[in-house]
Design an enzyme around this catalytic site. Structure first.
Site, PDB file in Angstrom:
ATOM      1  N   ILE A  63      -2.320  -4.187   7.379  1.00 20.85           N
ATOM      2  CA  ILE A  63      -1.973  -3.329   7.688  1.00 20.85           C
ATOM      3  C   ILE A  63      -1.664  -2.952   6.173  1.00 20.85           C
ATOM      4  CG2 ILE A  63       0.671  -4.182   6.924  1.00 20.85           C
ATOM      5  CD1 ILE A  63       1.360  -1.818   9.332  1.00 20.85           C
ATOM      6  N   SER A  64      -2.945  -1.827   6.756  1.00 14.67           N
ATOM      7  CA  SER A  64      -3.417  -0.725   5.153  1.00 14.67           C
ATOM      8  C   SER A  64      -1.848  -0.414   4.781  1.00 14.67           C
ATOM      9  CB  SER A  64      -3.944  -0.042   5.797  1.00 14.67           C
ATOM     10  OG  SER A  64      -5.360   0.031   6.206  1.00 14.67           O
ATOM     11  N   GLN A  65      -2.121   0.035   3.827  1.00 14.56           N
ATOM     12  CA  GLN A  65      -1.132   0.967   2.797  1.00 14.56           C
ATOM     13  C   GLN A  65      -0.849   2.523   3.263  1.00 14.56           C
ATOM     14  OE1 GLN A  65      -2.049   1.467  -0.736  1.00 14.56           O
ATOM     15  NE2 GLN A  65      -1.176   2.976  -1.567  1.00 14.56           N
TER      16      GLN A  65
END
Length: 213
Positions: A63-65
């Site tokens: 899950i992206s930053q």
């Protein structure tokens, strides 16, 4: 699937961190304050859900930053009602942000496990894209083109031509390009054959996978 006032407080803190890093778009910040990011990740990571970090999810993806999600969303300047193609549904967090920005979202995921999980999960918490597609993001979604905006949430070794072709004139494609680290690259379609290109700095993403037939 609980969302508490403690979670809300952590989201407010996260929004403050993003403001300090240069996120100014009020709608994007409101989306960050609203979306229960802890529900998008494994409960064993829940304590970290509102830190500005990327985390593992299923199928060896991440899950992206939050900063990256906010940066991409802000850069695309998404307006209500715009038709947006998302390449790489992943956990669905970026999808939820796009929906909070009132975009009409078409999202493609090529990892079957993630596709199944996210396409069931998102509607459960009230997020319904126009369409979830299981398929190869490199091909885009020709039958729904042209798009106002296209967002790619995985590192691509090159820019797939179908994605450029599926942009409206005046439309924007935002894609991280490169192998080890990626350069966030924005393409603006200025005419049938011309694109403006802007490089917006280094980011790290998991690789974008092509169908290996």
């Amino acid at each position: 699937m609980k969302d508490t006032s403690k979670h809300q407080g952590l989201r407010n803190q996260l929004a403050t961190v993003l403001i300090a890093k240069g996120i100014t778009d009020k709608n994007v910040l409101d989306a960050v304050r609203k979306i229960p990011r802890h529900l998008f990740i494994d409960s064993s990571f829940e304590a970290h859900a509102y830190q500005d970090k990327a985390f593992p999810i299923a199928a060896e993806q991440t899950i992206s930053q939050p900063y990256t999600v906010a940066f991409q969303s802000q850069t695309l300047e998404i307006k209500a009602g715009e038709k947006v193609l998302e390449i790489g549904t992943g956990s669905g967090y970026q999808t939820a942000v796009l929906l909070e920005l009132k975009a009409e979202v078409y999202s493609i995921e090529r990892q079957k496990e993630l596709f199944k999980k996210t396409s069931l999960f998102l509607p459960k918490i009230g997020y319904k894209p126009k369409k979830f597609i299981f398929g190869d993001g490199y091909k885009g979604l020709k039958e729904q083109a042209p798009f106002d905006k296209i967002i790619v949430t995985a590192g691509a070794p090159f820019v797939p031509n179908p994605l450029l072709a599926q942009l409206k004139i005046g439309g924007k494609l935002l894609i991280p390009v490169g192998d080890k680290t990626q350069i966030m690259t924005l393409f603006i379609r200025t005419s049938a054959k011309e694109f403006e290109k802007h490089e917006l700095g280094d980011f790290a993403f998991v690789p974008m996978l092509e169908e290996k037939n």
